[in-house]
Design an enzyme around this catalytic site. Structure first.
Site, PDB file in Angstrom:
ATOM      1  N   LYS A 167       0.831  -1.216   0.000  1.00  0.00           N
ATOM      2  CA  LYS A 167       0.000   0.000   0.000  1.00  0.00           C
ATOM      3  C   LYS A 167       0.859   1.257   0.000  1.00  0.00           C
ATOM      4  O   LYS A 167       0.625   2.184  -0.781  1.00  0.00           O
ATOM      5  CB  LYS A 167      -0.928  -0.028   1.225  1.00  0.00           C
ATOM      6  CG  LYS A 167      -1.823   1.206   1.348  1.00  0.00           C
ATOM      7  CD  LYS A 167      -3.142   0.883   2.013  1.00  0.00           C
ATOM      8  CE  LYS A 167      -3.012   0.720   3.518  1.00  0.00           C
ATOM      9  NZ  LYS A 167      -3.012   2.005   4.218  1.00  0.00           N
ATOM     10  N   SER A 168       1.845   1.305   0.878  1.00  0.00           N
ATOM     11  CA  SER A 168       2.694   2.502   0.962  1.00  0.00           C
ATOM     12  C   SER A 168       3.384   2.782  -0.370  1.00  0.00           C
ATOM     13  O   SER A 168       3.436   3.924  -0.829  1.00  0.00           O
ATOM     14  CB  SER A 168       3.769   2.303   2.038  1.00  0.00           C
ATOM     15  OG  SER A 168       3.190   2.264   3.314  1.00  0.00           O
ATOM     16  N   ARG A 214       2.804   5.947  -3.346  1.00  0.00           N
ATOM     17  CA  ARG A 214       3.946   6.743  -3.814  1.00  0.00           C
ATOM     18  C   ARG A 214       4.179   6.551  -5.299  1.00  0.00           C
ATOM     19  O   ARG A 214       4.543   7.487  -6.007  1.00  0.00           O
ATOM     20  CB  ARG A 214       5.198   6.348  -3.013  1.00  0.00           C
ATOM     21  CG  ARG A 214       5.145   6.865  -1.554  1.00  0.00           C
ATOM     22  CD  ARG A 214       6.069   6.072  -0.664  1.00  0.00           C
ATOM     23  NE  ARG A 214       6.191   6.620   0.676  1.00  0.00           N
ATOM     24  CZ  ARG A 214       5.313   6.435   1.681  1.00  0.00           C
ATOM     25  NH1 ARG A 214       4.209   5.709   1.466  1.00  0.00           N
ATOM     26  NH2 ARG A 214       5.523   6.954   2.872  1.00  0.00           N
ATOM     27  N   ARG A 265      -8.856  12.629  11.873  1.00  0.00           N
ATOM     28  CA  ARG A 265      -7.440  12.333  12.160  1.00  0.00           C
ATOM     29  C   ARG A 265      -6.577  13.597  12.120  1.00  0.00           C
ATOM     30  O   ARG A 265      -6.866  14.528  11.374  1.00  0.00           O
ATOM     31  CB  ARG A 265      -6.937  11.250  11.182  1.00  0.00           C
ATOM     32  CG  ARG A 265      -7.650   9.932  11.441  1.00  0.00           C
ATOM     33  CD  ARG A 265      -7.206   8.842  10.539  1.00  0.00           C
ATOM     34  NE  ARG A 265      -5.806   8.509  10.744  1.00  0.00           N
ATOM     35  CZ  ARG A 265      -5.122   7.688   9.961  1.00  0.00           C
ATOM     36  NH1 ARG A 265      -5.715   7.134   8.917  1.00  0.00           N
ATOM     37  NH2 ARG A 265      -3.866   7.429  10.215  1.00  0.00           N
ATOM     38  N   ASP A 325       1.773  -0.739  12.006  1.00  0.00           N
ATOM     39  CA  ASP A 325       0.490  -1.192  11.442  1.00  0.00           C
ATOM     40  C   ASP A 325       0.185  -2.647  11.809  1.00  0.00           C
ATOM     41  O   ASP A 325      -0.936  -3.124  11.590  1.00  0.00           O
ATOM     42  CB  ASP A 325       0.501  -1.043   9.918  1.00  0.00           C
ATOM     43  CG  ASP A 325       0.528   0.422   9.496  1.00  0.00           C
ATOM     44  OD1 ASP A 325       0.171   1.292  10.309  1.00  0.00           O
ATOM     45  OD2 ASP A 325       0.921   0.697   8.349  1.00  0.00           O
ATOM     46  N   ARG A 373      -6.640   2.184  17.844  1.00  0.00           N
ATOM     47  CA  ARG A 373      -6.375   0.737  17.744  1.00  0.00           C
ATOM     48  C   ARG A 373      -6.067   0.098  19.092  1.00  0.00           C
ATOM     49  O   ARG A 373      -6.165  -1.131  19.216  1.00  0.00           O
ATOM     50  CB  ARG A 373      -5.254   0.468  16.724  1.00  0.00           C
ATOM     51  CG  ARG A 373      -5.738   0.692  15.310  1.00  0.00           C
ATOM     52  CD  ARG A 373      -4.712   0.415  14.260  1.00  0.00           C
ATOM     53  NE  ARG A 373      -5.344   0.438  12.946  1.00  0.00           N
ATOM     54  CZ  ARG A 373      -4.698   0.577  11.794  1.00  0.00           C
ATOM     55  NH1 ARG A 373      -3.380   0.696  11.787  1.00  0.00           N
ATOM     56  NH2 ARG A 373      -5.352   0.576  10.650  1.00  0.00           N
TER      57      ARG A 373
HETATM   58  C1  S3P Z   1       2.542   5.048   6.157  1.00  0.00           C
HETATM   59  C2  S3P Z   1       3.096   5.501   7.326  1.00  0.00           C
HETATM   60  C3  S3P Z   1       2.607   5.110   8.653  1.00  0.00           C
HETATM   61  C4  S3P Z   1       1.677   3.913   8.575  1.00  0.00           C
HETATM   62  C5  S3P Z   1       0.685   4.033   7.462  1.00  0.00           C
HETATM   63  C6  S3P Z   1       1.412   4.119   6.143  1.00  0.00           C
HETATM   64  C7  S3P Z   1       3.117   5.499   4.879  1.00  0.00           C
HETATM   65  O1  S3P Z   1       1.917   6.182   9.236  1.00  0.00           O
HETATM   66  O2  S3P Z   1       1.009   3.724   9.795  1.00  0.00           O
HETATM   67  O3  S3P Z   1      -0.191   2.946   7.420  1.00  0.00           O
HETATM   68  O4  S3P Z   1       2.835   4.900   3.830  1.00  0.00           O
HETATM   69  O5  S3P Z   1       3.873   6.489   4.894  1.00  0.00           O
HETATM   70  P1  S3P Z   1       2.668   7.360  10.055  1.00  0.00           P
HETATM   71  O6  S3P Z   1       3.541   8.095   9.106  1.00  0.00           O
HETATM   72  O7  S3P Z   1       1.559   8.224  10.578  1.00  0.00           O
HETATM   73  O8  S3P Z   1       3.423   6.663  11.140  1.00  0.00           O
END
Ligand code: S3P
Length: 432
Positions: free
Chosen positions: A22-23, A27, A123, A319, A350
């Site tokens: 996902k991350s 990007r 958030r 996560d 969570r």
């Molecule tokens: C993510 C960063 C994390 C993570 C999120 C994905 C990212 O959050 O918890 O699910 O893709 O940069 P934080 O940057 O708030 O720690």
């Protein structure tokens, strides 16, 4: 509202390939959008969160072919080629989408509005809004800019480079500032208390951008153009694999192989914690793809023992703490999780969500301000659980249900599609 009904499993078996990270997917489409040339992306996560990010790029004039599949062709418009969106950019449930795009928009010459669903609108956004204002972007929003919807008038060519000491280890904050920094006059640096996931750094390099790292400080020089190059292959998401790593570790008789998983060291906290609990996990066929380490992961059932989880491993496993708390519920002894207050501002709180749901399965859980104490049980008891509007809570409780006696029902599980479309089918394929 869909429910997921889980019967006890007698072991998870077989070989699985899971959806893309996902991350990296978020990007990939953002960076490809501002690159010179077209990027062929495979392994893109066709989940709601990442598709919303791709739609936001389309709304700014970027042609994205293949949306809804795992293969995208993104026709980049260059660093200064995005155009003002006609409507609100809706990022749905995704904090990553909203915060990273806020950074990108800070560098543009136009006006835009970011919004999302009822959970995302609760958030905290000040963590990106404040430093982006310091860089010269005009940002407003509810509660003085702490909550979305956010309006952003980018600083265009007048964005200021900054050196920012982030109070939290957050890849979202770091990435937002590095993206804005691409449009700044000079060098932008972000220093973190401990290193968060570094996909932005790796992927910017993939697009030919020079990124400097010294300890927990990352620096990018403004004005560098991104160059579309070879095909971008995204590995499977370790955060999705984590549900299977825990499921196979707690259900006797399991032996599972998960192929092609991203094992970036800033993400592998979940493996380290499970290994310290005594889990039987091994990595093979290690290789690199688009600058990211990848491996096949084998996991077999093994009785787990309680551990203490705190400090530097937390950002590397943030996560996965919900599903690790399920592992703790099945381990011998009392597991203590600390330094994880960030969990309270994720898709749900969570800590509160997992404490409430694990108790329904008969587990003794004490909530701490920044974590939990969980005393494992020889057997969980199936029950009716809630998702709290949070994909990772829904999937964690489904995993717990596999190791419980009797039936477990997880209510309102549509949220799973934000990050892991096909979860139920794959889980049931492996578990029954
Ligand atoms: C993510 C960063 C994390 C993570 C999120 C994905 C990212 O959050 O918890 O699910 O893709 O940069 P934080 O940057 O708030 O720690």
């Amino acid at each position: 509202m869909s429910d997921l009904v889980i019967q006890p499993s007698r072991g998870l078996h077989g070989e699985l390939t899971l959806p893309g990270d996902k991350s990296i997917s978020h990007r990939s489409v953002m960076f490809a959008a501002i690159a010179d040339g077209a990027t062929d992306i495979s392994g893109f996560l066709a989940g709601e969160d990442t598709m919303n990010t791709a739609k936001a790029m389309q709304a700014m004039g970027v042609v994205v072919d293949g949306l809804g599949t795992d293969r995208l062709l993104v026709r980049g418009r260059g660093l200064h080629g995005l155009s003002e969106p006609a409507g609100v950019l809706d990022l749905g449930n995704s904090g990553t989408g909203m915060r990273l795009i806020a950074g990108l928009l800070a560098g543009q010459n136009f006006f835009s509005i970011l919004s999302g669903d009822q959970y995302l609108r609760k958030r905290p956004m000040a963590r990106v809004v404040e430093p982006l204002r310091q860089m010269g972007a005009q940002i407003d929003g509810r509660s003085g800019g702490q909550l979305a919807p956010l309006s952003i008038r980018g600083g265009g060519g007048r964005i200021r480079a900054i050196e920012y000491a982030s109070p939290i280890a957050s890849a979202q904050v770091k990435s937002a500032l590095l993206l804005a920094g691409l449009y700044a006059d000079g060098e932008t640096s972000v220093v973190e208390p401990s290193k968060s996931r570094d996909h932005t750094e790796r992927l910017l390099r993939f697009f030919g951008v020079e990124v400097r790292e010294e300890g927990n400080r990352v620096t990018v020089r403004g004005g560098q153009r991104l160059r579309a190059g070879g095909p971008l292959m995204i590995p499977s998401d370790l955060s999705s694999a984590a549900f299977f790593l825990v499921a196979a570790s707690i259900v006797p008789g399991s032996d599972l192989l998960i192929r092609n998983v991203g094992v970036n060291p800033t993400r592998t906290g979940v493996i380290d914690v499970l290994l310290s609990m005594g889990a039987d996990i091994s990595l093979g066929n290690r290789r690199e793809q688009a600058g990211e380490p990848v491996a096949d992961i084998r996991v077999r059932y093994k009785k787990l023992r309680a551990v203490q989880v705190s400090g530097g491993v937390i950002p590397r496993a943030i996560d996965e703490i919900p599903v690790l708390s399920v592992a703790a519920a099945c381990a011998e002894g009392t597991t203590i999780i600390r330094d994880a207050a960030e969990l309270r501002v994720k898709e749900s709180d969570r800590i509160a969500s997992m404490a409430a749901e694990l108790r329904k399965l008969g587990v003794a859980v004490t909530e701490l301000p920044d974590g939990m104490e969980i005393t494992g049980r020889p057997a969980l008891t199936g029950a009716a659980c809630e998702s709290h509007g949070d994909h990772r809570i829904a999937m964690s409780m489904a995993v717990a249900g596999l190791a419980a006696r009797g039936e477990t029902v997880v209510r309102d599980t549509g949220w799973i599609d934000t990050s892991f479309p096909g979860f139920e089918r794959l889980l049931k394929l492996a578990a029954y």
